[in-house]
Design a protein around this motif. Structure first.
Motif, PDB file in Angstrom:
ATOM      1  N   SER A   7       0.853  -1.185   0.000  1.00  0.00           N
ATOM      2  CA  SER A   7       0.000   0.000   0.000  1.00  0.00           C
ATOM      3  C   SER A   7       0.887   1.233   0.000  1.00  0.00           C
ATOM      4  N   GLY A   8       0.281   2.380  -0.307  1.00  0.00           N
ATOM      5  CA  GLY A   8       0.999   3.643  -0.229  1.00  0.00           C
ATOM      6  C   GLY A   8       1.385   4.257  -1.559  1.00  0.00           C
ATOM      7  N   GLY A   9       1.090   3.582  -2.645  1.00  0.00           N
ATOM      8  CA  GLY A   9       1.425   4.147  -3.942  1.00  0.00           C
ATOM      9  C   GLY A   9       0.553   5.342  -4.284  1.00  0.00           C
ATOM     10  N   GLY A  10       0.935   6.037  -5.352  1.00  0.00           N
ATOM     11  CA  GLY A  10       0.140   7.179  -5.782  1.00  0.00           C
ATOM     12  C   GLY A  10       0.900   8.038  -6.761  1.00  0.00           C
ATOM     13  N   LEU A  11       0.381   9.233  -6.960  1.00  0.00           N
ATOM     14  CA  LEU A  11       0.973  10.210  -7.864  1.00  0.00           C
ATOM     15  C   LEU A  11       1.724  11.248  -7.042  1.00  0.00           C
ATOM     16  N   VAL A  12       2.958  11.517  -7.438  1.00  0.00           N
ATOM     17  CA  VAL A  12       3.780  12.484  -6.722  1.00  0.00           C
ATOM     18  C   VAL A  12       4.590  13.282  -7.724  1.00  0.00           C
ATOM     19  N   GLN A  13       4.888  14.518  -7.389  1.00  0.00           N
ATOM     20  CA  GLN A  13       5.692  15.354  -8.273  1.00  0.00           C
ATOM     21  C   GLN A  13       7.171  15.000  -8.145  1.00  0.00           C
ATOM     22  N   MET A  85      10.703   6.453  -0.055  1.00  0.00           N
ATOM     23  CA  MET A  85      11.267   6.924  -1.317  1.00  0.00           C
ATOM     24  C   MET A  85      11.296   8.433  -1.303  1.00  0.00           C
ATOM     25  N   ASN A  86      12.484   9.002  -1.377  1.00  0.00           N
ATOM     26  CA  ASN A  86      12.672  10.448  -1.376  1.00  0.00           C
ATOM     27  C   ASN A  86      13.268  10.904  -2.697  1.00  0.00           C
ATOM     28  N   ASN A  87      13.146  12.195  -2.958  1.00  0.00           N
ATOM     29  CA  ASN A  87      13.703  12.782  -4.187  1.00  0.00           C
ATOM     30  C   ASN A  87      13.312  11.949  -5.408  1.00  0.00           C
ATOM     31  N   LEU A  88      12.045  11.681  -5.531  1.00  0.00           N
ATOM     32  CA  LEU A  88      11.575  10.818  -6.610  1.00  0.00           C
ATOM     33  C   LEU A  88      11.762  11.464  -7.973  1.00  0.00           C
ATOM     34  N   LYS A  89      12.043  10.628  -8.956  1.00  0.00           N
ATOM     35  CA  LYS A  89      12.287  11.073 -10.318  1.00  0.00           C
ATOM     36  C   LYS A  89      11.262  10.415 -11.245  1.00  0.00           C
ATOM     37  N   PRO A  90      11.006  11.012 -12.403  1.00  0.00           N
ATOM     38  CA  PRO A  90      10.058  10.381 -13.337  1.00  0.00           C
ATOM     39  C   PRO A  90      10.441   8.942 -13.686  1.00  0.00           C
ATOM     40  N   GLU A  91      11.718   8.641 -13.720  1.00  0.00           N
ATOM     41  CA  GLU A  91      12.147   7.274 -14.051  1.00  0.00           C
ATOM     42  C   GLU A  91      11.871   6.273 -12.934  1.00  0.00           C
ATOM     43  N   ASP A  92      11.419   6.740 -11.780  1.00  0.00           N
ATOM     44  CA  ASP A  92      11.003   5.841 -10.707  1.00  0.00           C
ATOM     45  C   ASP A  92       9.569   5.355 -10.897  1.00  0.00           C
ATOM     46  N   THR A  93       8.879   5.891 -11.895  1.00  0.00           N
ATOM     47  CA  THR A  93       7.515   5.474 -12.167  1.00  0.00           C
ATOM     48  C   THR A  93       7.462   3.995 -12.536  1.00  0.00           C
ATOM     49  N   ALA A  94       6.651   3.244 -11.801  1.00  0.00           N
ATOM     50  CA  ALA A  94       6.568   1.793 -12.001  1.00  0.00           C
ATOM     51  C   ALA A  94       5.516   1.223 -11.056  1.00  0.00           C
ATOM     52  N   GLN A 124       0.628  -7.997  -4.764  1.00  0.00           N
ATOM     53  CA  GLN A 124      -0.057  -7.700  -6.021  1.00  0.00           C
ATOM     54  C   GLN A 124       0.469  -6.434  -6.692  1.00  0.00           C
ATOM     55  N   GLY A 125       1.245  -5.650  -5.970  1.00  0.00           N
ATOM     56  CA  GLY A 125       1.837  -4.457  -6.540  1.00  0.00           C
ATOM     57  C   GLY A 125       1.041  -3.196  -6.249  1.00  0.00           C
ATOM     58  N   THR A 126       1.748  -2.068  -6.234  1.00  0.00           N
ATOM     59  CA  THR A 126       1.110  -0.768  -6.067  1.00  0.00           C
ATOM     60  C   THR A 126       1.773   0.216  -7.023  1.00  0.00           C
ATOM     61  N   GLN A 127       0.947   1.036  -7.684  1.00  0.00           N
ATOM     62  CA  GLN A 127       1.452   1.940  -8.721  1.00  0.00           C
ATOM     63  C   GLN A 127       2.056   3.190  -8.088  1.00  0.00           C
ATOM     64  N   VAL A 128       3.238   3.549  -8.559  1.00  0.00           N
ATOM     65  CA  VAL A 128       3.876   4.811  -8.208  1.00  0.00           C
ATOM     66  C   VAL A 128       4.105   5.582  -9.499  1.00  0.00           C
ATOM     67  N   THR A 129       3.573   6.800  -9.561  1.00  0.00           N
ATOM     68  CA  THR A 129       3.729   7.643 -10.729  1.00  0.00           C
ATOM     69  C   THR A 129       4.355   8.952 -10.297  1.00  0.00           C
ATOM     70  N   VAL A 130       5.479   9.271 -10.928  1.00  0.00           N
ATOM     71  CA  VAL A 130       6.186  10.515 -10.625  1.00  0.00           C
ATOM     72  C   VAL A 130       6.063  11.423 -11.844  1.00  0.00           C
ATOM     73  N   SER A 131       5.297  12.481 -11.686  1.00  0.00           N
ATOM     74  CA  SER A 131       5.012  13.345 -12.826  1.00  0.00           C
ATOM     75  C   SER A 131       4.576  14.717 -12.326  1.00  0.00           C
ATOM     76  N   SER A 132       4.923  15.738 -13.121  1.00  0.00           N
ATOM     77  CA  SER A 132       4.473  17.085 -12.794  1.00  0.00           C
ATOM     78  C   SER A 132       3.163  17.397 -13.513  1.00  0.00           C
TER      79      SER A 132
END
Length: 132
Positions: A7-13, A85-94, A124-132
């Motif tokens: 748990s804990g995934g989501g959209l972050v800048q 996860m700190n200082n997230l980058k777009p390439e961390d999206t997965a 089962q996995g949780t989505q993390v999306t790093v995007s502005s």
């Protein structure tokens, strides 16, 4: 059969932080070493990091060293495992997965490494999306 729940995934800048959790349904993760993996679209699953059953030893992929931290909450009866996860980058999206292997006795302080085939149980996995 060990059932893992992330748990804990989501959209972050970019530059932001997220904390993922991994818990076992109906039981504790005592004596299970835990690995975190991720899979981006059209890419192979890759290991992010892992932690020993003892919680004293960790191992990280070079791409996340200094930004990601794995820990165990031994005050929690389920012994939940976290991926900070700190200082997230777009390439961390997965999609991020936690995985487990029973490691006790002489393996209690060992880390299983970042090879997905070293692990027996998967969430089962949780989505993390790093995007502005």
């Amino acid at each position: 059969q060990l059932q893992l729940v992330e748990s804990g995934g989501g959209l972050v800048q970019p530059g932001g932080s997220l904390r993922l959790s991994c818990a076992a349904s109906g039981r504790t993760l005592d004596y299970y070493a835990i690995g975190w993996f991720r899979q981006a679209p059209a890419k192979e699953r890759e290991g992010v990091g892992c932690i020993s059953s003892s919680g004293t030893n960790t191992n990280y992929a070079d791409s996340v060293k200094g930004r990601f931290t794995i820990s165990r909450d031994r005050d929690n009866p389920k012994n939940t495992v976290y991926l900070q996860m700190n200082n997230l980058k777009p390439e961390d999206t997965a999609v991020y997965y936690c995985a487990a292997i029973f490691y006790s006795g002489t393996n209690y302080y060992a880390t299983p490494g970042l090879n997905q085939y070293n692990y027996d149980y998967w969430g089962q996995g949780t989505q993390v999306t790093v995007s502005s």
